[in-house]
Write an enzyme that holds these catalytic residues in place. Structure first.
Site, PDB file in Angstrom:
ATOM      1  N   THR A 111       0.822  -1.220   0.000  1.00 23.22           N
ATOM      2  CA  THR A 111       0.000   0.000   0.000  1.00 23.22           C
ATOM      3  C   THR A 111       0.849   1.259   0.000  1.00 23.22           C
ATOM      4  O   THR A 111       0.548   2.235  -0.703  1.00 23.22           O
ATOM      5  CB  THR A 111      -0.920   0.024   1.235  1.00 23.22           C
ATOM      6  N   GLN A 140      -6.250  -1.296  -2.295  1.00 21.52           N
ATOM      7  CA  GLN A 140      -5.515  -0.148  -1.783  1.00 21.52           C
ATOM      8  C   GLN A 140      -4.763   0.572  -2.909  1.00 21.52           C
ATOM      9  O   GLN A 140      -3.994  -0.045  -3.639  1.00 21.52           O
ATOM     10  CB  GLN A 140      -4.526  -0.586  -0.710  1.00 21.52           C
ATOM     11  N   ASP A 163      -8.223   4.006   0.376  1.00 17.94           N
ATOM     12  CA  ASP A 163      -6.980   4.622   0.865  1.00 17.94           C
ATOM     13  C   ASP A 163      -6.542   5.821   0.023  1.00 17.94           C
ATOM     14  O   ASP A 163      -5.366   5.979  -0.303  1.00 17.94           O
ATOM     15  CB  ASP A 163      -5.849   3.582   0.909  1.00 17.94           C
ATOM     16  N   ASP A 186     -11.830   3.593   4.049  1.00 17.16           N
ATOM     17  CA  ASP A 186     -10.698   4.169   4.790  1.00 17.16           C
ATOM     18  C   ASP A 186      -9.969   5.220   3.950  1.00 17.16           C
ATOM     19  O   ASP A 186      -8.746   5.289   3.949  1.00 17.16           O
ATOM     20  CB  ASP A 186      -9.708   3.069   5.194  1.00 17.16           C
ATOM     21  N   ARG A 242     -13.322   3.951  11.685  1.00 17.52           N
ATOM     22  CA  ARG A 242     -12.972   2.762  12.446  1.00 17.52           C
ATOM     23  C   ARG A 242     -11.495   2.877  12.808  1.00 17.52           C
ATOM     24  O   ARG A 242     -10.724   3.553  12.105  1.00 17.52           O
ATOM     25  CB  ARG A 242     -13.256   1.485  11.661  1.00 17.52           C
ATOM     26  N   TRP A 244      -7.760   2.117  12.946  1.00 15.80           N
ATOM     27  CA  TRP A 244      -6.658   1.339  12.404  1.00 15.80           C
ATOM     28  C   TRP A 244      -5.742   0.897  13.546  1.00 15.80           C
ATOM     29  O   TRP A 244      -5.196  -0.195  13.541  1.00 15.80           O
ATOM     30  CB  TRP A 244      -5.910   2.175  11.365  1.00 15.80           C
TER      31      TRP A 244
END
Length: 328
Positions: A111, A140, A163, A186, A242, A244
Site C-alpha cells: 500500500t 488499496q 486509501d 478508509d 474505524r 486502524w
C-alpha cells in the site's frame, strides 16, 4: 497631476482584474519554476522541477504548474522542504497515476508504495491541484501520501477509491482547506494530526470514511471542521470511522452529514477492546446523517469541550503560530 494619473492607472488595472485579466497567482514572474507539458516552461514534468530545486533552500521554492494531465509518480523529498506547488486550476491541473496493491506486489506493505504524490519535505504547500490514483476499485491505491510536518493544501482535489489520502508521520501536522476528497474504504487514514476545514468528503461505496492510527502520545488525530459529507446516490451505509490502531482519534465539528451516514456512526473494526481507548467525537452535526443513536463509546462534545478543537489549538505550537496560513 501625477497622483491623479496614478489613481487612474490603478483603477484600470483593478478593472482589468475584475474582467478576467491575469491574476497575480498566475504570473510566472512570481515563481521560481514553471512546469508546462508543451515545453513552454522551465520543465515538462513536476518531478523534474522538484529534482531541479535546491536542497534545503534558504527561501521558499515556488513552482507554477500549467494546466494539463501529468501522468507521473511524484515525490517531494525530505531534502526539499519549503516547496510550493500551485496549479492554474484545481479541475484542469491533474497529477495522476495508477499504482495499486496488487500491481506493486511488494508484500504486505505494498500500500505504501502506491502513491501518486508523496510529500516528505516539511513546510510543503499546494494549491489548485488534483491528485488522483486512477487504478479504480482494485483495492488499496493511494493518491496523496504525506508524512511531512506543517504541510498545507488549499483548494485541492484528491480522487481515488480505497486509501485515497494517507496522512502520516508521528507528530506531523497537516492542514486541508476547501478541498474535495473522495473514496470508498478508509479513504482518509494514517497517524498524523490533520485538520480538514471547509472540505467536502465524498463516499463512493458503503464502507468507512476514516481509519486513524493516532499514536497514544498525540492528543489529536483527524479533526473535521465545518465540512460536508456526501455520497453517490446508491450509497446508504457508511461509518464515520474505524480504528486502524487502538488509540485512533477523530472528531467532526459542525459537519453536515448526508443520509448515507449510519446512525451508529462508528465501528470498532471487530476489536471490542478498542472501544475503551479510541476518542471519537462530534459536535453540532447537521443533516439527515446526524440523527439516530450513536454507539455508546463515542462522545458528543459540549460547548466548553469543543473549544480545544480549534485549528490553532490542534495544529499550533509555540513558535509555529498559524503556519497553515498562506503568506506567499
Amino acid at each position: 497631476m501625477l497622483s491623479h494619473l496614478m489613481l487612474v492607472l490603478a483603477s484600470v488595472v483593478a478593472a482589468a482584474g475584475l474582467l478576467g485579466g491575469l491574476s497575480t497567482g498566475d504570473d510566472p514572474d512570481e515563481y521560481d519554476y514553471v512546469v508546462a507539458k508543451d515545453g513552454t516552461g522551465d520543465y515538462e514534468t513536476i518531478q523534474a522541477a522538484i529534482d531541479g530545486a535546491k536542497s534545503f533552500p534558504p527561501d521558499r521554492i515556488r513552482i507554477l504548474v500549467r494546466e494539463g494531465v501529468y501522468d507521473e509518480k511524484v515525490e517531494v523529498h525530505a531534502w526539499n522542504p519549503d516547496i510550493t506547488l500551485v496549479g492554474e486550476s484545481a479541475e484542469e491541473t491533474v497529477i495522476t497515476h495508477d499504482d495499486h496493491f496488487e500491481k506493486i506486489d511488494r508484500g504486505r506493505n505494498s500500500t505504501f508504495f502506491t502513491y501518486t504524490l508523496k510529500v516528505r519535505g516539511n513546510d510543503f504547500r499546494a494549491r489548485n491541484l488534483t491528485v488522483e490514483n486512477s487504478a479504480g476499485p482494485v483495492g488499496q491505491a493511494v493518491a496523496l501520501h504525506v508524512d511531512a510536518d506543517r504541510a498545507s493544501f488549499e483548494n485541492c482535489r484528491f480522487l481515488g477509491h480505497q486509501d485515497t489520502v494517507y496522512v502520516a508521520g508521528e507528530g506531523a501536522r497537516q492542514y486541508f482547506s476547501e478541498c474535495y476528497v473522495e473514496g470508498t474504504t478508509d479513504f482518509v487514514f494514517g497517524g498524523a494530526t490533520a485538520v480538514f476545514e471547509d472540505c467536502r468528503v465524498h463516499s463512493k461505496a458503503d464502507s468507512y470514511v476514516t481509519a486513524a492510527s493516532t499514536p497514544e502520545s498525540e492528543p489529536f488525530g483527524f479533526v473535521f471542521l465545518d465540512c460536508e459529507l456526501t455520497a453517490d446516490a446508491d450509497v446508504s451505509e457508511v461509518y464515520l470511522g474505524r480504528p486502524w490502531r487502538n488509540h485512533a482519534r477523530t472528531a467532526f465539528v459542525r459537519t453536515w452529514l448526508d443520509s448515507h451516514v449510519l446512525p451508529a456512526g462508528w465501528h470498532n473494526w471487530s476489536r471490542p477492546e478498542a472501544e475503551a481507548t479510541v476518542e471519537y467525537a462530534e459536535y453540532d452535526s447537521r443533516g439527515p446523517g446526524a440523527s439516530g443513536e450513536r454507539v455508546s463509546w463515542a462522545n458528543v462534545l459540549t460547548e466548553d469541550e469543543v473549544g480545544r478543537y480549534s485549528t490553532a489549538n490542534v495544529l499550533g505550537s509555540e513558535g509555529d503560530e498559524a503556519w497553515w496560513d498562506w503568506e506567499e
